[in-house]
Design a protein around this motif. Structure first.
Motif: not given
Length: 253
Positions: A144-145, A153-154, A197-198, A207-212
């Protein structure tokens, strides 16, 4: 079906041939290989460090290498736990928010309905602004990047998913602002459970993407507003009335 668990009934992740079931089977098959590799690494470390320094140092170094290898594989397996159980991660994120942001004065609303867009996972209201959180769990090998400000995604774009999340946040913000009579902007965040996640957190398609855990840190370090305690309470109350639970409408007391 006799012999099936009442707690896991209807969850696709526990059916034969599902991606989760295949992943679990391959993990179990690779156990002997992981143990063999760990033993070889520890033995090589023991021999080399004993020859270079002394036997005690060699034993300590070998134990550290074995522990590091164990942690590396456990961490990867544990990171996929939400996905392996066929969940999206909203419950885990809810517990994390309860022990972090809520203790810092933030208000968190769970499972609210945005009219015309369905249910959101969490809405965080704090001194620094409002954030709409959606939780998604991904296969551990999913990449995911962002490229050129667009989500991949892929190697594929997810236009429908990101458009819906952005529109949901915009609608929620408009409804809350109308009720609270305070200008608000709801920032959409996709909390990623698992996957690769890159350079997280990153921003793509608005949108912001991040782990918990990084999501919590990002919210604290990237305020988009400056609300007083009274403002936070007013906005939270407005959100409760503007965004019903399960489609129910709320009326002012």
């Amino acid at each position: 079906m006799f012999g099936s668990s009442i707690y896991l009934r209807g969850r696709d992740a526990f059916t034969g041939g599902s991606p989760q079931a295949v992943y679990e089977e391959l993990w179990q098959r690779g156990r002997k290989s992981r143990l063999r590799t760990r033993a070889i690494l520890a033995a090589l470390t023991l021999l080399s460090c004993s020859a270079l320094v002394n036997a005690v140092f060699g034993v300590v170094a070998a134990l550290l290498v074995a522990a590091a290898d164990t942690y590396f594989h456990w961490h990867g397996y544990n990171a996929s736990s939400v996905w392996r159980r066929g969940l999206r991660g909203e419950e885990r994120m809810g517990r994390l928010l309860r022990h972090t942001l809520e203790r810092r004065g933030h208000r968190v609303l769970h499972s609210r309905v945005v009219p015309g867009h369905g249910e959101l996972d969490q809405l965080v209201v704090g001194p620094g602004g409002l954030w709409l959180l959606r939780n998604d769990a991904w296969h551990p090998e999913t990449e995911i990047g962002a490229h050129g400000g667009q989500l991949f995604v892929d190697g594929r774009t997810k236009s429908a998913m990101v458009r819906e999340l952005v529109e949901t946040a915009a609608t929620a913000g408009a409804l809350i602002a109308e009720r609270a009579q305070i200008e608000v902007k709801v920032v959409p965040v996709l909390v990623v459970h698992g996957g690769k996640l890159r350079k997280a957190p990153f921003r793509a398609d608005g949108i912001t993407f991040a782990p918990p855990l990084k999501t919590v840190r990002w919210i604290l370090r990237n305020p988009v507003a400056d609300y007083s305690d009274d403002d936070v309470e007013t906005i939270a109350r407005a959100a409760v009335h503007a965004l019903p639970i399960g489609g129910r409408t709320m009326t002012a007391a």
